[in-house]
Structures are given as structure tokens and as C-alpha cells.
Write a protein that holds these residues in place. Structure first.
Motif, PDB file in Angstrom:
ATOM      1  N   TYR A  44       0.901  -1.151   0.000  1.00  0.00           N
ATOM      2  CA  TYR A  44       0.000   0.000   0.000  1.00  0.00           C
ATOM      3  C   TYR A  44       0.943   1.204   0.000  1.00  0.00           C
ATOM      4  O   TYR A  44       1.441   1.609   1.063  1.00  0.00           O
ATOM      5  CB  TYR A  44      -0.856  -0.055   1.268  1.00  0.00           C
ATOM      6  CG  TYR A  44      -2.121   0.747   1.203  1.00  0.00           C
ATOM      7  CD1 TYR A  44      -3.152   0.387   0.338  1.00  0.00           C
ATOM      8  CD2 TYR A  44      -2.315   1.865   2.013  1.00  0.00           C
ATOM      9  CE1 TYR A  44      -4.333   1.115   0.286  1.00  0.00           C
ATOM     10  CE2 TYR A  44      -3.495   2.591   1.969  1.00  0.00           C
ATOM     11  CZ  TYR A  44      -4.489   2.202   1.107  1.00  0.00           C
ATOM     12  OH  TYR A  44      -5.675   2.920   1.063  1.00  0.00           O
ATOM     13  N   PRO A  45       1.270   1.747  -1.171  1.00  0.00           N
ATOM     14  CA  PRO A  45       2.415   2.669  -1.274  1.00  0.00           C
ATOM     15  C   PRO A  45       2.343   3.866  -0.336  1.00  0.00           C
ATOM     16  O   PRO A  45       3.362   4.329   0.165  1.00  0.00           O
ATOM     17  CB  PRO A  45       2.366   3.131  -2.735  1.00  0.00           C
ATOM     18  CG  PRO A  45       1.583   2.091  -3.442  1.00  0.00           C
ATOM     19  CD  PRO A  45       0.609   1.535  -2.461  1.00  0.00           C
ATOM     20  N   LYS A  46       1.130   4.331  -0.077  1.00  0.00           N
ATOM     21  CA  LYS A  46       0.988   5.516   0.771  1.00  0.00           C
ATOM     22  C   LYS A  46       1.583   5.273   2.171  1.00  0.00           C
ATOM     23  O   LYS A  46       2.046   6.198   2.832  1.00  0.00           O
ATOM     24  CB  LYS A  46      -0.516   5.831   0.879  1.00  0.00           C
ATOM     25  CG  LYS A  46      -0.809   7.242   1.243  1.00  0.00           C
ATOM     26  CD  LYS A  46      -2.283   7.584   1.075  1.00  0.00           C
ATOM     27  CE  LYS A  46      -2.484   9.009   1.570  1.00  0.00           C
ATOM     28  NZ  LYS A  46      -3.856   9.468   1.445  1.00  0.00           N
ATOM     29  N   SER A  47       1.574   4.018   2.600  1.00  0.00           N
ATOM     30  CA  SER A  47       1.997   3.690   3.974  1.00  0.00           C
ATOM     31  C   SER A  47       3.316   2.937   4.039  1.00  0.00           C
ATOM     32  O   SER A  47       3.659   2.425   5.097  1.00  0.00           O
ATOM     33  CB  SER A  47       0.931   2.788   4.624  1.00  0.00           C
ATOM     34  OG  SER A  47      -0.291   3.422   4.635  1.00  0.00           O
ATOM     35  N   LEU A  79       1.259  -3.761  -6.348  1.00  0.00           N
ATOM     36  CA  LEU A  79       1.205  -2.360  -5.948  1.00  0.00           C
ATOM     37  C   LEU A  79      -0.247  -1.930  -5.955  1.00  0.00           C
ATOM     38  O   LEU A  79      -0.872  -1.936  -7.033  1.00  0.00           O
ATOM     39  CB  LEU A  79       1.901  -1.500  -7.002  1.00  0.00           C
ATOM     40  CG  LEU A  79       3.402  -1.385  -7.047  1.00  0.00           C
ATOM     41  CD1 LEU A  79       3.798  -0.457  -8.195  1.00  0.00           C
ATOM     42  CD2 LEU A  79       3.924  -0.829  -5.725  1.00  0.00           C
ATOM     43  N   THR A  80      -0.819  -1.536  -4.845  1.00  0.00           N
ATOM     44  CA  THR A  80      -2.174  -0.964  -4.933  1.00  0.00           C
ATOM     45  C   THR A  80      -2.030   0.358  -5.705  1.00  0.00           C
ATOM     46  O   THR A  80      -0.915   0.847  -5.920  1.00  0.00           O
ATOM     47  CB  THR A  80      -2.836  -0.812  -3.548  1.00  0.00           C
ATOM     48  OG1 THR A  80      -2.142   0.161  -2.809  1.00  0.00           O
ATOM     49  CG2 THR A  80      -2.860  -2.132  -2.790  1.00  0.00           C
ATOM     50  N   PRO A  81      -3.130   0.940  -6.203  1.00  0.00           N
ATOM     51  CA  PRO A  81      -3.027   1.970  -7.246  1.00  0.00           C
ATOM     52  C   PRO A  81      -2.036   3.107  -6.970  1.00  0.00           C
ATOM     53  O   PRO A  81      -2.047   3.701  -5.894  1.00  0.00           O
ATOM     54  CB  PRO A  81      -4.453   2.505  -7.342  1.00  0.00           C
ATOM     55  CG  PRO A  81      -5.294   1.364  -6.913  1.00  0.00           C
ATOM     56  CD  PRO A  81      -4.516   0.654  -5.846  1.00  0.00           C
ATOM     57  N   VAL A  82      -1.227   3.382  -7.989  1.00  0.00           N
ATOM     58  CA  VAL A  82      -0.236   4.468  -7.898  1.00  0.00           C
ATOM     59  C   VAL A  82      -0.526   5.538  -8.948  1.00  0.00           C
ATOM     60  O   VAL A  82       0.306   6.388  -9.221  1.00  0.00           O
ATOM     61  CB  VAL A  82       1.207   3.925  -8.089  1.00  0.00           C
ATOM     62  CG1 VAL A  82       1.656   3.126  -6.894  1.00  0.00           C
ATOM     63  CG2 VAL A  82       1.331   3.071  -9.360  1.00  0.00           C
ATOM     64  N   TYR A  83      -1.700   5.477  -9.554  1.00  0.00           N
ATOM     65  CA  TYR A  83      -2.045   6.395 -10.656  1.00  0.00           C
ATOM     66  C   TYR A  83      -2.514   7.747 -10.097  1.00  0.00           C
ATOM     67  O   TYR A  83      -2.928   7.819  -8.928  1.00  0.00           O
ATOM     68  CB  TYR A  83      -3.174   5.787 -11.490  1.00  0.00           C
ATOM     69  CG  TYR A  83      -3.036   4.302 -11.725  1.00  0.00           C
ATOM     70  CD1 TYR A  83      -2.141   3.815 -12.684  1.00  0.00           C
ATOM     71  CD2 TYR A  83      -3.769   3.389 -10.978  1.00  0.00           C
ATOM     72  CE1 TYR A  83      -2.012   2.445 -12.891  1.00  0.00           C
ATOM     73  CE2 TYR A  83      -3.647   2.022 -11.180  1.00  0.00           C
ATOM     74  CZ  TYR A  83      -2.764   1.546 -12.129  1.00  0.00           C
ATOM     75  OH  TYR A  83      -2.636   0.196 -12.318  1.00  0.00           O
ATOM     76  N   PRO A  84      -2.512   8.783 -10.963  1.00  0.00           N
ATOM     77  CA  PRO A  84      -3.024  10.076 -10.502  1.00  0.00           C
ATOM     78  C   PRO A  84      -4.443   9.936  -9.943  1.00  0.00           C
ATOM     79  O   PRO A  84      -5.290   9.284 -10.554  1.00  0.00           O
ATOM     80  CB  PRO A  84      -3.025  10.929 -11.782  1.00  0.00           C
ATOM     81  CG  PRO A  84      -1.935  10.326 -12.617  1.00  0.00           C
ATOM     82  CD  PRO A  84      -1.999   8.846 -12.340  1.00  0.00           C
ATOM     83  N   SER A  85      -4.650  10.539  -8.784  1.00  0.00           N
ATOM     84  CA  SER A  85      -5.931  10.333  -8.098  1.00  0.00           C
ATOM     85  C   SER A  85      -6.171  11.443  -7.098  1.00  0.00           C
ATOM     86  O   SER A  85      -5.238  11.894  -6.434  1.00  0.00           O
ATOM     87  CB  SER A  85      -5.875   8.999  -7.350  1.00  0.00           C
ATOM     88  OG  SER A  85      -6.910   8.910  -6.396  1.00  0.00           O
ATOM     89  N   PRO A  86      -7.412  11.863  -6.938  1.00  0.00           N
ATOM     90  CA  PRO A  86      -7.730  12.816  -5.854  1.00  0.00           C
ATOM     91  C   PRO A  86      -7.644  12.152  -4.475  1.00  0.00           C
ATOM     92  O   PRO A  86      -7.770  12.817  -3.458  1.00  0.00           O
ATOM     93  CB  PRO A  86      -9.170  13.247  -6.150  1.00  0.00           C
ATOM     94  CG  PRO A  86      -9.491  12.757  -7.518  1.00  0.00           C
ATOM     95  CD  PRO A  86      -8.574  11.604  -7.816  1.00  0.00           C
ATOM     96  N   MET A  87      -7.440  10.844  -4.425  1.00  0.00           N
ATOM     97  CA  MET A  87      -7.208  10.098  -3.174  1.00  0.00           C
ATOM     98  C   MET A  87      -8.411  10.113  -2.222  1.00  0.00           C
ATOM     99  O   MET A  87      -8.231  10.020  -1.010  1.00  0.00           O
ATOM    100  CB  MET A  87      -5.958  10.610  -2.431  1.00  0.00           C
ATOM    101  CG  MET A  87      -4.683  10.508  -3.232  1.00  0.00           C
ATOM    102  SD  MET A  87      -4.086   8.792  -3.351  1.00  0.00           S
ATOM    103  CE  MET A  87      -2.807   8.958  -4.599  1.00  0.00           C
ATOM    104  N   VAL A  88      -9.601  10.188  -2.763  1.00  0.00           N
ATOM    105  CA  VAL A  88     -10.777  10.070  -1.899  1.00  0.00           C
ATOM    106  C   VAL A  88     -10.802   8.662  -1.304  1.00  0.00           C
ATOM    107  O   VAL A  88     -11.145   8.461  -0.144  1.00  0.00           O
ATOM    108  CB  VAL A  88     -12.065  10.339  -2.722  1.00  0.00           C
ATOM    109  CG1 VAL A  88     -13.310  10.001  -1.924  1.00  0.00           C
ATOM    110  CG2 VAL A  88     -12.085  11.784  -3.184  1.00  0.00           C
ATOM    111  N   ASP A  89     -10.413   7.691  -2.117  1.00  0.00           N
ATOM    112  CA  ASP A  89     -10.307   6.298  -1.642  1.00  0.00           C
ATOM    113  C   ASP A  89      -8.854   5.831  -1.852  1.00  0.00           C
ATOM    114  O   ASP A  89      -8.599   4.728  -2.311  1.00  0.00           O
ATOM    115  CB  ASP A  89     -11.311   5.420  -2.406  1.00  0.00           C
ATOM    116  CG  ASP A  89     -11.416   4.009  -1.842  1.00  0.00           C
ATOM    117  OD1 ASP A  89     -10.950   3.774  -0.706  1.00  0.00           O
ATOM    118  OD2 ASP A  89     -11.963   3.135  -2.548  1.00  0.00           O
TER     119      ASP A  89
END
Ligand code: GLC
Length: 582
Positions: A44-47, A79-89
Motif C-alpha cells: 500500500y504505497p501511501k503507507s 502495488l495498490t493503485p499508484v495512478y493520478p488520483s484525488p485520493m478520496v479512496d
């Protein structure tokens, strides 16, 4: 002597070999593909690891820890999603399918990561979120402009009911109506998940082909496979009608109304032909709503994917008991039966992912063991099942350290969009704020999303900035640096299990046979290959468990605890025996 497949067929035809022998499920070395012989590590790249001080993990952080991943025997990274995203989810709301979100780095960082991973014989697996996009995707922006726009039909639009209410009473998975109104277009659009995640219209061939093209973009970059998100929701029923209300809000859960709708497999076979029928990659579909008996249609020679995540064993401990507190009433025999049904359904045709955690689930040590369990022992117990079961083991980041659930003091501390929905639902159902928070403590997806615990330094070595989600306060005792130096740690246990899997063909090629199915303390099974077998026996309870002689008759080759009493397993003890002469 090597037998050619031609000679083998001739021998079978002549009755010299028995095709339907009980050993039929054993695979020969060259029958299995690379992804069946390795383990997959989910990030989970964010973490995971932040190299910039932003408080958010990034792709360069993953490069720094590739050796850690390799050390537990993983040859692929999902890799869970690494694409451009507003990151709501957190990335499951994609605004562009063929680029990298700047918070994670650049396409050059991605290519560098793929190259560094390849040097270690690790391949990257991308997460395809094709049921929905972000509402900030150009496709949706166009679609909502007018009913005559060229992309008008790319999403699922309907008029309000005559009384002005949404088109149906469906409740989205994150809570609230599954329909949101667009003033711009003067219609409602459907979203199975959050309102910022509008569902794509798979009935429209232009949509399907645009998605296939996005997947091919990543194949051209050399990725090793795809995890396909929420795929059971892509086909909607022919008619949209109200469901039976199942809550105080008067709505009806969308999952039971749209998951696995007949006709879905036609879409999926087309997807397979267009994107992944050939090539040395693997696919694993997230298939909540597909039962073990459906598996032959989804995997194997007539199926679509190489594997699917089927959730009957994960949902079991969540469904039983009172939903707003820690469930206690599920039985180990039910868990074993759920796993055995998936195994049986794929024994001779198909393959299973083996998993007990992911970014949507509580931590396994809290999920599958009684409250009060020693989490280090529990982490080893589940690891022993994970690495010795038939199939491809999926390890979720931090599982290899024995990371645990977290309980933030207030609902405002939670980031997960679904936890906020669960909290509101619980209040609507009449529960007190404290009960609603207890519910979130157990179920929140943030349990799995707290930052990775690398060291006992500030923020567990995850970031030099302020972490986007608080670090679990247990990091001084649960972290990779400490565990790397301790040969009795959970991490060392994973490393040892990784070696065992590489050394013992039974664990990769062997068939699966459940032992002691009715036992409510011990999870036991045999993996048979040629004339040998390994037997795993794990005590899931907090009491000593008598071990039948039929199990410990063999030679003990692996154990999670020191115990000289051969016929009793200590609480949470895991053993592996080599069985001879049966
Ligand atoms: C899947 C993902 C989950 C996400 C949802 C919507 O279930 O695993 O994290 O929120 O799909 O994309």
C-alpha cells in the motif's frame, strides 16, 4: 528419464498410468508457472516508505526496501493503485489510468523500480480499477456535460423517480445512496462505492476497449501481472428495480443486487482475449460475491483469471456474533471448511491465492485469533498456514512483522472513507457513539493502513515528516530492524518459512488434504507430492491442544515454539512434520 507430453498421453491412453489417481492434483515441475512457485508481497504505497518527508510513502521508498521483500521469498509485488488520483479512496479513484500520481513520484521512478525489482527477480503487479473511475477523470467530466456528449454513455445515468427520489433505493458499499445527482447533466449517476467513484458503463464497447488499452500500456512496460479490483460489480442487472430495504435508512445493499450478475463472464472473456490470454503474466481478480462453487467458471482452463480472491474464509469471522463488537462465535471448523472448498474447487483445475490480510481487512492476528492472544505467536501461527498451504501466498505489508490493529481515540482520527460510512450507519441504526466507535476499531480498513514499522526511531522510520496516518504506538516492539536482528522474531520466522518453501517441493507442487476437519483447535493439512508428504498442524486456540498420533507420527522439521511434549500443541504453536510410510 523425462517423459514427453506425447509419450505421457500415449501411456495414459494405453492405461499404463492412472489419470484419475488421488495424486492427480500434484503438479509436475514444468507444469507450474513462475507465479505459482513464488510468494506475492502486497504494498500500500501511501503507507510503505517515505523518502521525501511528505508524510506519504513513495516509489523510491519501495526501491530502498526491495531486499526486505526478497528476504521472505517474494518474487512479485502487488502495488495498490499508484495512478493520478484525488485520493478520496487512496488511489482507488483513478483520474488517469496511464500515469503516476506525483505524490508517489514519476514514470521514471516507476521504471527504475521495475528495473531494480527485476535485478532481484521480482516483478511488479498493477492494480486495475475498472469498475469505476474518479469523478475527476476526463471521461466523467465529459460524460456529465450533457446527454448528447460523445461520452454521454460512458457512465451509468438515470432520471430521478417521478417523486424526485434517486432511481432506485440501492445503498452504496461505503454507505448512503448509490446514486448522486449531477446538476450539470440533470440526472443521477450510479456509484457502487463513493460518490467520487462513478461506475463505468461496461455495456458500451468503447469503454471496454479504452480500459483494455490502459491495461496494455502497463504490459508494454513489462509488468508481471494484474490484480483486478472489484470486478464482480461490472455487469449490472438488465432492469434497475428497488431492493428489499435492509436497514433503518430504507435502502437495500447494492452488493446483493449487482454482484456477479449473469452475463459478467462474457465481458471477462473478452477482456482476457484482448489483454492477457497470452504472455507470461498472471491475473488475480478481486471477486467478492463469487462462491467456491463458482470458481471453475472463473479460474482454470475454462475460466478467466489465473486466480481469484474469494472471500468466504475472510468474511466468516466478521459475520458471526454482534456486528458492533468483536465477533467471537465463529468456529475454526468453519474457517477450515471455507478454505477447503476453494482448494477442492481448484485442486485439479485452477489455482488459489492464499491470503489472510490485505489493505481492506483487519490485521490477521486480531481477525483470526481470540482477544488476548499473544500477537507474535499468532502471527507465526497464521504464517505457517500461509506458507505451507497449496497456492500462491500473498503477504500484506507488515504482516511479516506481526503488525496489529490500531484503535484511534476518535472517529475524526480515521482517514478511511468506509470507516466514516460504517460509523454513520451504526449511529443510524441506533447505536451509541461509543459502540459505533468500537465497531470502527475492529472493522476499519485503517487497521491495515498505518505506516510500515521499519525501526524504533521517530515515526517508526517511515517518514521524517508528519505521517498521513498515525503510526501504531507498538512500533518500538514491532519493527523490521529489531526483528531482523532477532532469530526468534516473526520476521525471521517468515524468512525461515520462505527457505522451507524453496527447499520442499511438497509445498509448491503437492496436493492439499485437510486433516482433522472437525477439530476446533487445530488447523491441520497434508501436502502430498510423489511418495512424500508434509503435514502442518497449528493450534489456533489459547489452550493446549492434544495432537492425534496420526499427525505427529512423522519427523518434526519445523516449529514455532519450543515444546518437548510431542503429543500436545502449546497455545498458538505451529509445527510441520515430514510424513513417511503412509
Ligand atoms: C476494492 C479495493 C478497496 C476499494 C474498492 C473500491 O474492494 O480493495 O480498497 O475501496 O475496491 O475501489
Amino acid at each position: 528419464m523425462k517423459i514427453s507430453s506425447k509419450l505421457l498421453s500415449a501411456m495414459l491412453a494405453a492405461g499404463l498410468l492412472c489419470a484419475a489417481s488421488p495424486m492427480a492434483a500434484q503438479a509436475a515441475d514444468n507444469d507450474l508457472k513462475w507465479w505459482q512457485k513464488t510468494c506475492v508481497y502486497q504494498i500500500y504505497p501511501k503507507s510503505f516508505a517515505d523518502t521525501t518527508g511528505s508524510g506519504v510513502g513513495d516509489l523510491r521508498g519501495i526501491i530502498e526496501h526491495l531486499d526486505h521483500i526478497k528476504s521472505i521469498g517474494c518474487g512479485a509485488i502487488w502495488l495498490t493503485p499508484v495512478y493520478p488520483s484525488p485520493m478520496v479512496d487512496n488511489g482507488y479513484d483513478i483520474a488517469n489510468y496511464t500515469d503516476i500520481d506525483p505524490s508517489y513520484g514519476t514514470m521514471a521512478d516507476f521504471e527504475n523500480l521495475a528495473a531494480e525489482a527485476k535485478k532481484r527477480d521480482i516483478r511488479l503487479v498493477m492494480d486495475l480499477v475498472f469498475n469505476h473511475s474518479s469523478d475527476k477523470h476526463e471521461w466523467f467530466k465529459e460524460s456529465q456535460k450533457s446527454r448528447t456528449n460523445p461520452k454521454a454513455d460512458w457512465y451509468i445515468w438515470r432520471d430521478a423517480k417521478e417523486n424526485g427520489e434517486p432511481p432506485t433505493n440501492w445503498r452504496s458499499i461505503f454507505g448512503g445512496s448509490a446514486w448522486s445527482y449531477s446538476k450539470e447533466r440533470g440526472q443521477y449517476y450510479l456509484h457502487t462505492f463513493a460518490k467520487e467513484q462513478p461506475d463505468l458503463n461496461w455495456e458500451n464497447p468503447e469503454v471496454r476497449h479504452a480500459l483494455y488499452e490502459a491495461a496494455r500500456f502497463w504490459l508494454d512496460k513489462g509488468v508481471g501481472g494484474f490484480r483486478i479490483d472489484a470486478i464482480t460489480y461490472i455487469k449490472k442487472p438488465a432492469e434497475f428495480v428497488d431492493g428489499k430495504p435492509d436497514g433503518e435508512d430504507g435502502l437495500s445493499g447494492i452488493h446483493g443486487l449487482t454482484a456477479n450478475t449473469p452475463g459478467i463472464l462474457d465481458f471477462l472473456h473478452e477482456f482476457k482475449q484482448e489483454v492477457f490470454a497470452n504472455g507470461d503474466i498472471f491475473t488475480v481478480g478481486e471477486a467478492n460475491g463469487v462462491s467456491p462453487s463458482d470458481l471453475p467458471k472463473w479460474v482454470g482452463k475454462d475460466g478467466v483469471f489465473d486466480m481469484v480472491f474469494e472471500f468466504s474464509h475472510m468474511n466468516l469471522p466478521l459475520k458471526k456474533g454482534e456486528v458492533w463488537c468483536r465477533p467471537t462465535e465463529w468456529k475454526l471448523s468453519e474457517l477450515k471448511a471455507a478454505i477447503t472448498s476453494s482448494q477442492k474447487a481448484t485442486q485439479d483445475n485452477g489455482w488459489c491465492p492464499v491470503f489472510f490480510e490485505n489493505h481492506d481487512q483487519p490485521r490477521a492476528v486480531n481477525h483470526f485469533f481470540p482477544a488476548g492472544a499473544d500477537t507474535k505467536k499468532a502471527a507465526k501461527a497464521i504464517a505457517a498456514v500461509l506458507y505451507t498451504m497449496r497456492g500462491t501466498p500473498f503477504v500484506y505489508e507488515g504482516q511479516e512483522l506481526g503488525m496489529t490493529n490500531v484503535a484511534f481515540p476518535s472517529i475524526d482520527d480515521y482517514n478511511d472513507i468506509s470507516s466514516h460510512g460504517q460509523y454513520k450507519n451504526a449511529l443510524t441504526e441506533g447505536f451509541s457513539p461509543q459502540k459505533a466507535l468500537d465497531f470502527v476499531h475492529f472493522f476499519s480498513r485503517d487497521n491495515a493502513r498505518t505506516p510500515m514499522q521499519w525501526t524504533n526511531g521517530a515515526n517508526a522510520g517511515f517518514t521524517t515528516g508528519k505521517p498521513w496516518l498515525p503510526v501504531n504506538p507498538n512500533y518500538p516492539n514491532v519493527n523490521a530492524a529489531l526483528e531482523s536482528a532477532d532469530k526468534n522474531s516473526v520476521l525471521s520466522f517468515y524468512r525461515d518459512l520462505g527457505k522451507l518453501r524453496r527447499q520442499r517441493k511438497e509445498l509448491v507442487f503437492g496436493s492439499y488434504e485437510e486433516l482433522l476437519p472437525a477439530d476446533e483447535q487445530i488447523f491441520a493439512f497434508a501436502r502430498r507430492y510423489q511418495n512424500k508428504a508434509l503435514v502442518t498442524a497449528v493450534n489456533f486456540s489459547l489452550q493446549p491442544a492434544p495432537l492425534p498420533k496420526s499427525i505427529y507420527g512423522g519427523k518434526l522439521i519445523f516449529a514455532s515454539q519450543k515444546n518437548s511434549d510431542q503429543d500436545t500443541l502449546l497455545p498458538l504453536e505451529a509445527r510441520v512434520y515430514e510424513e513417511t510410510g503412509r
